[in-house]
Design an enzyme around this catalytic site. Structure first.
Site, mmCIF file in Angstrom:
data_model
loop_
_atom_site.group_PDB
_atom_site.id
_atom_site.type_symbol
_atom_site.label_atom_id
_atom_site.label_comp_id
_atom_site.label_asym_id
_atom_site.label_seq_id
_atom_site.Cartn_x
_atom_site.Cartn_y
_atom_site.Cartn_z
ATOM 1 N N HIS A 10 0.902 -1.411 -0.062
ATOM 2 C CA HIS A 10 0.107 -0.107 -0.161
ATOM 3 C C HIS A 10 0.620 1.061 0.043
ATOM 4 O O HIS A 10 2.195 1.236 0.242
ATOM 5 C CB HIS A 10 -1.041 0.089 1.232
ATOM 6 N N HIS A 30 3.977 6.879 3.800
ATOM 7 C CA HIS A 30 4.860 6.227 3.443
ATOM 8 C C HIS A 30 4.573 4.874 2.533
ATOM 9 O O HIS A 30 3.283 4.989 2.079
ATOM 10 C CB HIS A 30 5.204 5.175 4.964
ATOM 11 N N GLU A 44 7.878 0.852 5.051
ATOM 12 C CA GLU A 44 7.288 -0.042 5.990
ATOM 13 C C GLU A 44 7.404 -1.321 5.243
ATOM 14 O O GLU A 44 7.182 -1.553 4.102
ATOM 15 C CB GLU A 44 5.716 0.182 6.383
#
Lengths: 134, 134
Positions: free
Chosen positions: A7, A79, A130
């Site tokens: 994502h 992010h 991440e």
């Protein structure tokens, strides 16, 4: 090591307004918002077919995204999250390559119920990364 | 209207260093850099399977990403690009919804040789959005 883009996370100051705007103006497929108290966020997902966009609003006074919103009051790109097969092996390889893992270096359970780690943005040209074990 | 995520663009101050770092530390599949004089960028692509990450470095003194790098000297997340089937129909729908299209509103040929438009980040909560007709 680097797998699919799981994502892209975008912080917004008003999640209800953002969901309505993405739905009405861009015709996006937006989920119902969910508050995740332990992660300090309320999140809605936009399914774009090949990946997801996460719209994030701070939840609670200790939310880790409050400082980002204080610096970027309109919101902004927060992010990117990549998938990895083995998060501890990925972490060890990253540390060996000189990258810094945020926190104590132990994967924690992320917003999707899977082990995650965050890498220091200074080690990746200003982008917060991440990693999520899938 | 909103289709797949075509790419996420990350601006970096030194593309050679960024390519080497993504390749060596993250094990990413990074293309050879290409300079696109008419777009004012040198670009390398990271293929992550379901989408692409574009690493961008300014090319030339008129590069439109120089101001971004002046504000974010380490680099950072620059824009997201979504695919649309019909860029003029998308533009008309966006304008009807109150969103601003950057420039004169006419699609131009983007870095992949396809018609693109950029939407004003203030209309999308601080995120710069590119639309590409595929």
């Amino acid at each position: 090591m680097l797998g699919r883009l799981n994502h892209v996370a975008l912080v917004v100051p008003d999640l209800q307004a953002a969901c309505a705007h993405y739905r009405d103006v861009l015709g996006a497929n937006v989920s119902a918002p969910q508050s995740l108290a332990e992660h300090g966020v309320t999140v809605a997902f936009i399914d774009v077919g090949n990946t997801k966009i996460e719209l994030l609003e701070p939840f609670g006074e200790g939310s880790t995204i409050l400082p980002f919103l204080a610096k970027n009051p309109s919101g902004g790109m927060h992010h990117v999250c990549y998938e990895v097969d083995d998060i501890r092996a990925a972490r060890d390889q990253l540390i060996a390559g000189g990258a810094r893992v945020l926190g104590d270096g132990e994967p924690r359970i992320g917003a999707h119920g899977k082990p995650v780690l965050f890498l220091h943005p200074k080690d990746f040209f200003g982008t917060l990364i991440e990693l999520e074990q899938v």
